[in-house]
Design a protein around this motif. Structure first.
Motif, PDB file in Angstrom:
ATOM      1  N   LEU A  43      21.108 -13.252 -13.143  1.00  0.00           N
ATOM      2  CA  LEU A  43      21.787 -14.473 -12.720  1.00  0.00           C
ATOM      3  C   LEU A  43      21.688 -15.568 -13.773  1.00  0.00           C
ATOM      4  CD1 LEU A  43      22.840 -13.672 -10.031  1.00  0.00           C
ATOM      5  CD2 LEU A  43      21.361 -15.329  -8.940  1.00  0.00           C
ATOM      6  N   LEU A  44      20.487 -15.742 -14.335  1.00  0.00           N
ATOM      7  CA  LEU A  44      20.294 -16.785 -15.347  1.00  0.00           C
ATOM      8  C   LEU A  44      20.491 -16.249 -16.760  1.00  0.00           C
ATOM      9  CD1 LEU A  44      17.259 -18.664 -13.818  1.00  0.00           C
ATOM     10  CD2 LEU A  44      19.674 -19.246 -13.666  1.00  0.00           C
ATOM     11  N   ASN A  45      20.668 -14.930 -16.868  1.00  0.00           N
ATOM     12  CA  ASN A  45      20.971 -14.294 -18.138  1.00  0.00           C
ATOM     13  C   ASN A  45      19.989 -14.678 -19.248  1.00  0.00           C
ATOM     14  OD1 ASN A  45      22.393 -12.511 -19.697  1.00  0.00           O
ATOM     15  ND2 ASN A  45      23.953 -13.984 -20.279  1.00  0.00           N
ATOM     16  N   MET A  46      18.711 -14.563 -18.960  1.00  0.00           N
ATOM     17  CA  MET A  46      17.684 -14.835 -19.965  1.00  0.00           C
ATOM     18  C   MET A  46      17.563 -13.607 -20.872  1.00  0.00           C
ATOM     19  SD  MET A  46      14.794 -16.933 -17.838  1.00  0.00           S
ATOM     20  CE  MET A  46      13.910 -17.513 -19.270  1.00  0.00           C
ATOM     21  N   GLN A  47      18.268 -13.652 -21.991  1.00  0.00           N
ATOM     22  CA  GLN A  47      18.364 -12.505 -22.892  1.00  0.00           C
ATOM     23  C   GLN A  47      17.012 -12.024 -23.405  1.00  0.00           C
ATOM     24  OE1 GLN A  47      20.997 -10.620 -23.466  1.00  0.00           O
ATOM     25  NE2 GLN A  47      22.096 -11.895 -21.991  1.00  0.00           N
ATOM     26  N   ALA A  48      16.106 -12.955 -23.727  1.00  0.00           N
ATOM     27  CA  ALA A  48      14.788 -12.560 -24.242  1.00  0.00           C
ATOM     28  C   ALA A  48      14.038 -11.727 -23.206  1.00  0.00           C
ATOM     29  CB  ALA A  48      13.975 -13.794 -24.619  1.00  0.00           C
ATOM     30  N   LEU A  49      14.142 -12.101 -21.952  1.00  0.00           N
ATOM     31  CA  LEU A  49      13.470 -11.366 -20.886  1.00  0.00           C
ATOM     32  C   LEU A  49      14.100  -9.992 -20.693  1.00  0.00           C
ATOM     33  CD1 LEU A  49      11.157 -11.883 -18.896  1.00  0.00           C
ATOM     34  CD2 LEU A  49      12.861 -12.604 -17.249  1.00  0.00           C
ATOM     35  N   ILE A  50      15.421  -9.943 -20.712  1.00  0.00           N
ATOM     36  CA  ILE A  50      16.128  -8.664 -20.578  1.00  0.00           C
ATOM     37  C   ILE A  50      15.738  -7.735 -21.723  1.00  0.00           C
ATOM     38  CG2 ILE A  50      18.404  -7.557 -20.632  1.00  0.00           C
ATOM     39  CD1 ILE A  50      19.501 -10.102 -19.246  1.00  0.00           C
ATOM     40  N   GLN A  51      15.709  -8.274 -22.926  1.00  0.00           N
ATOM     41  CA  GLN A  51      15.350  -7.480 -24.099  1.00  0.00           C
ATOM     42  C   GLN A  51      13.904  -6.981 -24.002  1.00  0.00           C
ATOM     43  OE1 GLN A  51      15.801  -9.583 -27.770  1.00  0.00           O
ATOM     44  NE2 GLN A  51      15.512  -7.756 -29.022  1.00  0.00           N
ATOM     45  N   GLU A  52      13.010  -7.855 -23.561  1.00  0.00           N
ATOM     46  CA  GLU A  52      11.598  -7.484 -23.421  1.00  0.00           C
ATOM     47  C   GLU A  52      11.422  -6.322 -22.449  1.00  0.00           C
ATOM     48  OE1 GLU A  52       7.540  -9.628 -21.804  1.00  0.00           O
ATOM     49  OE2 GLU A  52       9.070 -10.900 -22.727  1.00  0.00           O
ATOM     50  N   LYS A  78      10.167 -21.224 -18.103  1.00  0.00           N
ATOM     51  CA  LYS A  78      10.953 -20.967 -16.895  1.00  0.00           C
ATOM     52  C   LYS A  78      10.450 -19.759 -16.126  1.00  0.00           C
ATOM     53  CE  LYS A  78      13.563 -24.472 -17.391  1.00  0.00           C
ATOM     54  NZ  LYS A  78      13.114 -25.679 -16.761  1.00  0.00           N
ATOM     55  N   GLU A  79       9.885 -18.787 -16.839  1.00  0.00           N
ATOM     56  CA  GLU A  79       9.330 -17.627 -16.150  1.00  0.00           C
ATOM     57  C   GLU A  79       8.175 -18.054 -15.245  1.00  0.00           C
ATOM     58  OE1 GLU A  79       7.700 -13.119 -17.075  1.00  0.00           O
ATOM     59  OE2 GLU A  79       8.067 -14.481 -18.743  1.00  0.00           O
ATOM     60  N   ALA A  80       7.313 -18.938 -15.731  1.00  0.00           N
ATOM     61  CA  ALA A  80       6.199 -19.442 -14.914  1.00  0.00           C
ATOM     62  C   ALA A  80       6.732 -20.258 -13.740  1.00  0.00           C
ATOM     63  CB  ALA A  80       5.249 -20.290 -15.758  1.00  0.00           C
ATOM     64  N   ALA A  81       7.750 -21.077 -13.982  1.00  0.00           N
ATOM     65  CA  ALA A  81       8.332 -21.890 -12.910  1.00  0.00           C
ATOM     66  C   ALA A  81       8.918 -20.994 -11.815  1.00  0.00           C
ATOM     67  CB  ALA A  81       9.399 -22.824 -13.472  1.00  0.00           C
ATOM     68  N   PHE A  82       9.604 -19.938 -12.223  1.00  0.00           N
ATOM     69  CA  PHE A  82      10.166 -19.020 -11.238  1.00  0.00           C
ATOM     70  C   PHE A  82       9.077 -18.192 -10.570  1.00  0.00           C
ATOM     71  CE2 PHE A  82      14.251 -20.170 -12.832  1.00  0.00           C
ATOM     72  CZ  PHE A  82      15.095 -19.964 -11.753  1.00  0.00           C
ATOM     73  N   PHE A  83       8.013 -17.865 -11.303  1.00  0.00           N
ATOM     74  CA  PHE A  83       6.893 -17.144 -10.710  1.00  0.00           C
ATOM     75  C   PHE A  83       6.287 -17.995  -9.588  1.00  0.00           C
ATOM     76  CE2 PHE A  83       2.687 -15.095 -10.606  1.00  0.00           C
ATOM     77  CZ  PHE A  83       3.063 -13.766 -10.631  1.00  0.00           C
ATOM     78  N   TYR A  84       6.155 -19.299  -9.820  1.00  0.00           N
ATOM     79  CA  TYR A  84       5.645 -20.182  -8.765  1.00  0.00           C
ATOM     80  C   TYR A  84       6.631 -20.239  -7.602  1.00  0.00           C
ATOM     81  CZ  TYR A  84       3.560 -24.017  -6.253  1.00  0.00           C
ATOM     82  OH  TYR A  84       2.984 -24.767  -5.262  1.00  0.00           O
ATOM     83  N   LEU A  85       7.908 -20.367  -7.903  1.00  0.00           N
ATOM     84  CA  LEU A  85       8.928 -20.451  -6.862  1.00  0.00           C
ATOM     85  C   LEU A  85       8.908 -19.204  -5.972  1.00  0.00           C
ATOM     86  CD1 LEU A  85      11.435 -21.936  -5.674  1.00  0.00           C
ATOM     87  CD2 LEU A  85      12.807 -20.626  -7.310  1.00  0.00           C
ATOM     88  N   PHE A  86       8.756 -18.026  -6.592  1.00  0.00           N
ATOM     89  CA  PHE A  86       8.817 -16.786  -5.836  1.00  0.00           C
ATOM     90  C   PHE A  86       7.470 -16.317  -5.287  1.00  0.00           C
ATOM     91  CE2 PHE A  86      12.944 -16.668  -7.697  1.00  0.00           C
ATOM     92  CZ  PHE A  86      13.720 -15.894  -6.848  1.00  0.00           C
TER      93      PHE A  86
END
Length: 185
Positions: free
Chosen positions: A130-139, A80-88
């Protein structure tokens, strides 16, 4: 009658070419879940595939292809990070030409960096809060402030290199690849 057939054939070629570029972009984006570095490389490579569409069929077709790739990768992509990177960020090759039209050349680089940094910061805010991706927040929490700044600076360096790559890619497409694509003539 033959005029209608010719127009129909031209429109079919356009749809097929755009569909092929969208399919290639989606295939690249789906590699983001397989190869860790592809999270950032795949969206940039996918954005490059918008250039032939823009050159052959205009901005409207390229923006439509961008929207299609964004939607498909958001729905099907494992990373999803790659998908959002493409989106943005995936639209950048299309936006670059608008920025290049600014008369004052000294504003080109600041505008590019401003667009990129706003997009990246918004992307990570959306992913984290917004999407509350805990792994990303923790990273990002574990990184600390210094490493977050270094990460953003490295992304900016990659964007500047990507920006420099766009002109040679257009040259490569126009002079080496396009002449071999018989259906475009």
């Amino acid at each position: 009658m033959s005029s209608n057939r010719s127009r129909s054939r031209k429109e079919s070629s356009k749809i097929a070419f755009c569909g092929l570029m969208v399919a290639l972009s989606v295939a690249l984006m789906l590699t983001g879940g397989l190869i860790p570095i592809a999270t950032y490389c795949a969206p940039m490579a996918g954005g490059l595939l918008l250039l032939p569409i823009m050159l052959e069929y205009g901005k409207k077709a390229a923006w439509t292809a961008y929207a299609a790739v964004s939607l498909i990768t958001l729905l099907l992509g494992a990373d999803k990070e790659a998908a959002f990177f493409y989106l943005f960020i995936g639209y950048y090759p299309l936006l670059k030409w608008e920025i290049e039209r600014i008369r004052n050349r000294r504003l080109h680089l600041p505008c590019k960096l401003l667009v990129f940094n706003i997009s990246i910061i918004l992307m990570y805010l959306v992913l984290g809060f917004l999407l509350n991706m805990q792994a990303l927040i923790q990273e990002f929490t574990q990184m600390g402030a210094f490493l977050r700044v270094v990460f953003l600076l490295m992304l900016n360096l990659c964007m500047l290199l990507y920006d420099r790559l766009l002109f040679p890619m257009i040259y490569l497409y126009a002079n080496r690849i396009k002449p071999r694509l018989k259906f475009l003539h």
